[in-house]
Motif scaffolding. Structure first.
Motif, PDB file in Angstrom:
ATOM      1  N   ASN A  32       0.818  -1.222   0.000  1.00 38.06           N
ATOM      2  CA  ASN A  32       0.000   0.000   0.000  1.00 38.06           C
ATOM      3  C   ASN A  32       0.847   1.265   0.000  1.00 38.06           C
ATOM      4  OD1 ASN A  32      -2.351  -1.561   0.068  1.00 38.06           O
ATOM      5  ND2 ASN A  32      -2.416  -1.556   2.299  1.00 38.06           N
ATOM      6  N   ALA A  33       1.842   1.287   0.843  1.00 36.29           N
ATOM      7  CA  ALA A  33       2.701   2.463   0.936  1.00 36.29           C
ATOM      8  C   ALA A  33       4.050   2.038   1.494  1.00 36.29           C
ATOM      9  CB  ALA A  33       2.075   3.518   1.846  1.00 36.29           C
ATOM     10  N   MET A  34       5.086   2.731   1.078  1.00 34.46           N
ATOM     11  CA  MET A  34       6.424   2.478   1.615  1.00 34.46           C
ATOM     12  C   MET A  34       7.074   3.801   1.931  1.00 34.46           C
ATOM     13  SD  MET A  34       8.021  -0.764  -0.381  1.00 34.46           S
ATOM     14  CE  MET A  34       9.218  -0.924   0.970  1.00 34.46           C
ATOM     15  N   GLY A  35       7.924   3.775   2.936  1.00 34.80           N
ATOM     16  CA  GLY A  35       8.546   5.032   3.317  1.00 34.80           C
ATOM     17  C   GLY A  35       9.806   4.839   4.130  1.00 34.80           C
ATOM     18  N   TRP A  36      10.416   5.952   4.432  1.00 37.61           N
ATOM     19  CA  TRP A  36      11.604   6.017   5.274  1.00 37.61           C
ATOM     20  C   TRP A  36      11.275   6.855   6.503  1.00 37.61           C
ATOM     21  CZ3 TRP A  36      16.065   3.366   4.521  1.00 37.61           C
ATOM     22  CH2 TRP A  36      16.279   2.813   3.250  1.00 37.61           C
ATOM     23  N   TYR A  37      11.672   6.345   7.643  1.00 39.63           N
ATOM     24  CA  TYR A  37      11.557   7.051   8.907  1.00 39.63           C
ATOM     25  C   TYR A  37      12.952   7.155   9.508  1.00 39.63           C
ATOM     26  CZ  TYR A  37       6.460   6.404   8.907  1.00 39.63           C
ATOM     27  OH  TYR A  37       5.123   6.442   8.597  1.00 39.63           O
ATOM     28  N   ARG A  38      13.093   8.022  10.495  1.00 36.82           N
ATOM     29  CA  ARG A  38      14.381   8.126  11.175  1.00 36.82           C
ATOM     30  C   ARG A  38      14.172   8.403  12.649  1.00 36.82           C
ATOM     31  NH1 ARG A  38      16.581  13.813   8.510  1.00 36.82           N
ATOM     32  NH2 ARG A  38      15.166  15.239   9.634  1.00 36.82           N
ATOM     33  N   GLN A  39      15.166   8.015  13.418  1.00 38.46           N
ATOM     34  CA  GLN A  39      15.119   8.256  14.851  1.00 38.46           C
ATOM     35  C   GLN A  39      16.493   8.678  15.329  1.00 38.46           C
ATOM     36  OE1 GLN A  39      13.553   5.019  17.226  1.00 38.46           O
ATOM     37  NE2 GLN A  39      13.010   6.411  18.887  1.00 38.46           N
ATOM     38  N   ALA A  40      16.566   9.890  15.846  1.00 42.67           N
ATOM     39  CA  ALA A  40      17.806  10.411  16.416  1.00 42.67           C
ATOM     40  C   ALA A  40      17.811  10.113  17.918  1.00 42.67           C
ATOM     41  CB  ALA A  40      17.903  11.910  16.173  1.00 42.67           C
ATOM     42  N   PRO A  41      18.993  10.082  18.528  1.00 42.37           N
ATOM     43  CA  PRO A  41      19.070   9.802  19.964  1.00 42.37           C
ATOM     44  C   PRO A  41      18.204  10.749  20.785  1.00 42.37           C
ATOM     45  CG  PRO A  41      21.237   9.727  18.990  1.00 42.37           C
ATOM     46  CD  PRO A  41      20.318  10.239  17.924  1.00 42.37           C
ATOM     47  N   GLY A  42      17.381  10.187  21.660  1.00 42.65           N
ATOM     48  CA  GLY A  42      16.537  10.992  22.528  1.00 42.65           C
ATOM     49  C   GLY A  42      15.319  11.575  21.861  1.00 42.65           C
ATOM     50  N   LYS A  43      15.087  11.209  20.598  1.00 45.49           N
ATOM     51  CA  LYS A  43      13.935  11.761  19.881  1.00 45.49           C
ATOM     52  C   LYS A  43      13.017  10.639  19.414  1.00 45.49           C
ATOM     53  CE  LYS A  43      16.143  15.994  18.245  1.00 45.49           C
ATOM     54  NZ  LYS A  43      16.389  16.875  17.052  1.00 45.49           N
ATOM     55  N   GLN A  44      11.789  11.018  19.088  1.00 45.14           N
ATOM     56  CA  GLN A  44      10.836  10.040  18.576  1.00 45.14           C
ATOM     57  C   GLN A  44      11.114   9.747  17.108  1.00 45.14           C
ATOM     58  OE1 GLN A  44       6.878  11.660  19.386  1.00 45.14           O
ATOM     59  NE2 GLN A  44       6.747  10.425  21.249  1.00 45.14           N
ATOM     60  N   ARG A  45      10.675   8.577  16.686  1.00 44.59           N
ATOM     61  CA  ARG A  45      10.806   8.233  15.274  1.00 44.59           C
ATOM     62  C   ARG A  45       9.880   9.137  14.468  1.00 44.59           C
ATOM     63  NH1 ARG A  45      10.841   1.939  13.650  1.00 44.59           N
ATOM     64  NH2 ARG A  45      12.340   2.065  15.371  1.00 44.59           N
ATOM     65  N   GLU A  46      10.391   9.625  13.321  1.00 45.35           N
ATOM     66  CA  GLU A  46       9.615  10.540  12.510  1.00 45.35           C
ATOM     67  C   GLU A  46       9.667  10.144  11.039  1.00 45.35           C
ATOM     68  OE1 GLU A  46      11.244  14.501  12.638  1.00 45.35           O
ATOM     69  OE2 GLU A  46      13.193  13.874  11.872  1.00 45.35           O
ATOM     70  N   LEU A  47       8.605  10.516  10.332  1.00 48.08           N
ATOM     71  CA  LEU A  47       8.546  10.258   8.900  1.00 48.08           C
ATOM     72  C   LEU A  47       9.532  11.165   8.171  1.00 48.08           C
ATOM     73  CD1 LEU A  47       7.113   9.014   6.365  1.00 48.08           C
ATOM     74  CD2 LEU A  47       5.609  11.010   6.450  1.00 48.08           C
ATOM     75  N   VAL A  48      10.277  10.585   7.246  1.00 45.96           N
ATOM     76  CA  VAL A  48      11.160  11.365   6.379  1.00 45.96           C
ATOM     77  C   VAL A  48      10.521  11.535   5.005  1.00 45.96           C
ATOM     78  CG1 VAL A  48      13.428  11.465   5.273  1.00 45.96           C
ATOM     79  CG2 VAL A  48      13.207  10.523   7.601  1.00 45.96           C
ATOM     80  N   ALA A  49      10.129  10.422   4.403  1.00 45.90           N
ATOM     81  CA  ALA A  49       9.524  10.452   3.071  1.00 45.90           C
ATOM     82  C   ALA A  49       8.757   9.164   2.857  1.00 45.90           C
ATOM     83  CB  ALA A  49      10.589  10.613   1.992  1.00 45.90           C
ATOM     84  N   ALA A  50       7.692   9.244   2.044  1.00 47.82           N
ATOM     85  CA  ALA A  50       6.895   8.057   1.764  1.00 47.82           C
ATOM     86  C   ALA A  50       6.193   8.211   0.433  1.00 47.82           C
ATOM     87  CB  ALA A  50       5.865   7.829   2.874  1.00 47.82           C
ATOM     88  N   PHE A  51       5.822   7.075  -0.154  1.00 51.57           N
ATOM     89  CA  PHE A  51       4.983   7.122  -1.343  1.00 51.57           C
ATOM     90  C   PHE A  51       3.987   5.969  -1.302  1.00 51.57           C
ATOM     91  CE2 PHE A  51       6.611   3.491  -3.602  1.00 51.57           C
ATOM     92  CZ  PHE A  51       7.970   3.446  -3.394  1.00 51.57           C
ATOM     93  N   THR A  52       2.864   6.180  -1.999  1.00 48.74           N
ATOM     94  CA  THR A  52       1.832   5.155  -2.083  1.00 48.74           C
ATOM     95  C   THR A  52       1.866   4.521  -3.466  1.00 48.74           C
ATOM     96  OG1 THR A  52       0.111   6.607  -2.943  1.00 48.74           O
ATOM     97  CG2 THR A  52       0.406   6.550  -0.547  1.00 48.74           C
ATOM     98  N   THR A  53       1.187   3.409  -3.604  1.00 46.43           N
ATOM     99  CA  THR A  53       1.138   2.761  -4.902  1.00 46.43           C
ATOM    100  C   THR A  53       0.403   3.623  -5.918  1.00 46.43           C
ATOM    101  OG1 THR A  53      -0.828   1.559  -4.156  1.00 46.43           O
ATOM    102  CG2 THR A  53       1.278   0.422  -3.995  1.00 46.43           C
ATOM    103  N   GLY A  54      -0.412   4.572  -5.427  1.00 43.40           N
ATOM    104  CA  GLY A  54      -1.098   5.491  -6.325  1.00 43.40           C
ATOM    105  C   GLY A  54      -0.218   6.597  -6.843  1.00 43.40           C
ATOM    106  N   GLY A  55       0.995   6.682  -6.316  1.00 44.97           N
ATOM    107  CA  GLY A  55       1.953   7.669  -6.807  1.00 44.97           C
ATOM    108  C   GLY A  55       2.094   8.907  -5.947  1.00 44.97           C
ATOM    109  N   ALA A  56       1.309   9.013  -4.887  1.00 44.62           N
ATOM    110  CA  ALA A  56       1.427  10.184  -4.024  1.00 44.62           C
ATOM    111  C   ALA A  56       2.696  10.083  -3.188  1.00 44.62           C
ATOM    112  CB  ALA A  56       0.212  10.268  -3.108  1.00 44.62           C
TER     113      ALA A  56
END
Length: 115
Positions: A32-56
Protein backbone atom coordinates in the motif's frame (compact mmCIF):
# COMPACT_ATOMS: atom_id res chain seq x y z
CA UNK A 1 4.80 -10.11 6.52
CA UNK A 2 7.25 -8.26 4.30
CA UNK A 3 10.96 -8.54 5.02
CA UNK A 4 12.89 -5.29 4.58
CA UNK A 5 16.67 -4.92 4.49
CA UNK A 6 18.26 -1.47 4.49
CA UNK A 7 21.73 -0.61 3.29
CA UNK A 8 23.78 2.38 2.28
CA UNK A 9 24.15 4.16 5.59
CA UNK A 10 27.45 5.48 6.87
CA UNK A 11 29.41 8.64 7.48
CA UNK A 12 28.95 11.55 5.09
CA UNK A 13 30.13 15.14 5.18
CA UNK A 14 27.62 17.94 5.35
CA UNK A 15 26.78 19.06 1.83
CA UNK A 16 27.62 15.69 0.33
CA UNK A 17 25.24 12.97 -0.78
CA UNK A 18 24.22 9.48 0.23
CA UNK A 19 21.73 6.94 -1.10
CA UNK A 20 19.92 4.50 1.12
CA UNK A 21 18.40 1.31 -0.26
CA UNK A 22 15.63 -0.88 1.09
CA UNK A 23 15.23 -4.33 -0.45
CA UNK A 24 11.78 -5.85 0.03
CA UNK A 25 10.90 -9.53 -0.02
CA UNK A 26 7.90 -8.91 -2.27
CA UNK A 27 6.84 -6.74 -5.18
CA UNK A 28 6.76 -3.18 -3.92
CA UNK A 29 3.83 -2.28 -6.14
CA UNK A 30 1.75 -4.74 -4.12
CA UNK A 31 2.43 -2.78 -0.92
CA UNK A 32 0.00 0.00 0.00
CA UNK A 33 2.70 2.46 0.94
CA UNK A 34 6.42 2.48 1.61
CA UNK A 35 8.55 5.03 3.32
CA UNK A 36 11.60 6.02 5.27
CA UNK A 37 11.56 7.05 8.91
CA UNK A 38 14.38 8.13 11.18
CA UNK A 39 15.12 8.26 14.85
CA UNK A 40 17.81 10.41 16.42
CA UNK A 41 19.07 9.80 19.96
CA UNK A 42 16.54 10.99 22.53
CA UNK A 43 13.93 11.76 19.88
CA UNK A 44 10.84 10.04 18.58
CA UNK A 45 10.81 8.23 15.27
CA UNK A 46 9.61 10.54 12.51
CA UNK A 47 8.55 10.26 8.90
CA UNK A 48 11.16 11.37 6.38
CA UNK A 49 9.52 10.45 3.07
CA UNK A 50 6.90 8.06 1.76
CA UNK A 51 4.98 7.12 -1.34
CA UNK A 52 1.83 5.16 -2.08
CA UNK A 53 1.14 2.76 -4.90
CA UNK A 54 -1.10 5.49 -6.33
CA UNK A 55 1.95 7.67 -6.81
CA UNK A 56 1.43 10.18 -4.02
CA UNK A 57 4.55 11.26 -2.15
CA UNK A 58 5.05 12.97 1.17
CA UNK A 59 8.13 14.56 2.67
CA UNK A 60 8.99 16.01 6.03
CA UNK A 61 9.34 19.78 5.76
CA UNK A 62 12.93 19.53 6.96
CA UNK A 63 14.02 17.43 3.96
CA UNK A 64 11.92 18.88 1.15
CA UNK A 65 14.09 19.84 -1.78
CA UNK A 66 17.05 17.82 -0.47
CA UNK A 67 15.85 14.21 -0.19
CA UNK A 68 14.06 12.13 -2.83
CA UNK A 69 12.24 8.83 -2.40
CA UNK A 70 11.92 6.47 -5.34
CA UNK A 71 11.21 2.84 -6.11
CA UNK A 72 12.40 0.24 -8.58
CA UNK A 73 9.70 -2.39 -9.11
CA UNK A 74 12.05 -4.66 -11.04
CA UNK A 75 14.43 -4.80 -8.09
CA UNK A 76 11.78 -4.64 -5.34
CA UNK A 77 13.83 -1.82 -3.88
CA UNK A 78 13.03 1.60 -2.47
CA UNK A 79 15.66 4.33 -2.33
CA UNK A 80 16.21 7.50 -0.40
CA UNK A 81 18.57 9.92 -2.13
CA UNK A 82 19.97 12.32 0.43
CA UNK A 83 21.53 15.47 -1.00
CA UNK A 84 23.06 18.27 1.02
CA UNK A 85 22.61 16.54 4.36
CA UNK A 86 23.29 18.45 7.56
CA UNK A 87 24.34 17.20 11.01
CA UNK A 88 20.66 17.47 11.99
CA UNK A 89 19.96 14.56 9.61
CA UNK A 90 22.09 12.23 11.73
CA UNK A 91 19.88 9.33 12.84
CA UNK A 92 19.07 5.68 12.35
CA UNK A 93 16.99 5.40 9.19
CA UNK A 94 14.29 2.75 8.95
CA UNK A 95 12.41 1.43 5.95
CA UNK A 96 8.67 0.93 6.44
CA UNK A 97 6.03 -1.01 4.52
CA UNK A 98 2.35 -0.40 5.18
CA UNK A 99 0.43 -3.58 4.60
CA UNK A 100 -2.76 -5.17 5.88
CA UNK A 101 -1.97 -5.76 9.52
CA UNK A 102 0.95 -4.36 11.51
CA UNK A 103 3.47 -2.21 9.69
CA UNK A 104 6.70 -3.91 8.65
CA UNK A 105 10.08 -2.41 9.54
CA UNK A 106 13.66 -2.99 8.56
CA UNK A 107 16.49 -3.25 11.06
CA UNK A 108 17.66 0.31 10.43
CA UNK A 109 20.84 1.82 9.04
CA UNK A 110 22.90 4.50 10.76
CA UNK A 111 23.53 7.78 8.95
CA UNK A 112 26.03 10.17 10.50
CA UNK A 113 26.59 13.60 8.97
CA UNK A 114 29.77 15.38 9.95
CA UNK A 115 30.10 19.15 9.91
Amino acid sequence: QVQLVESGGGLVQAGGSLRLSCAASTRIFSINAMGWYRQAPGKQRELVAAFTTGGATKYADSVKGRFTISGDNAKNTVYLQMNSPTPEDTAVYYCNARVVGPDCWGQGTQVTVSS
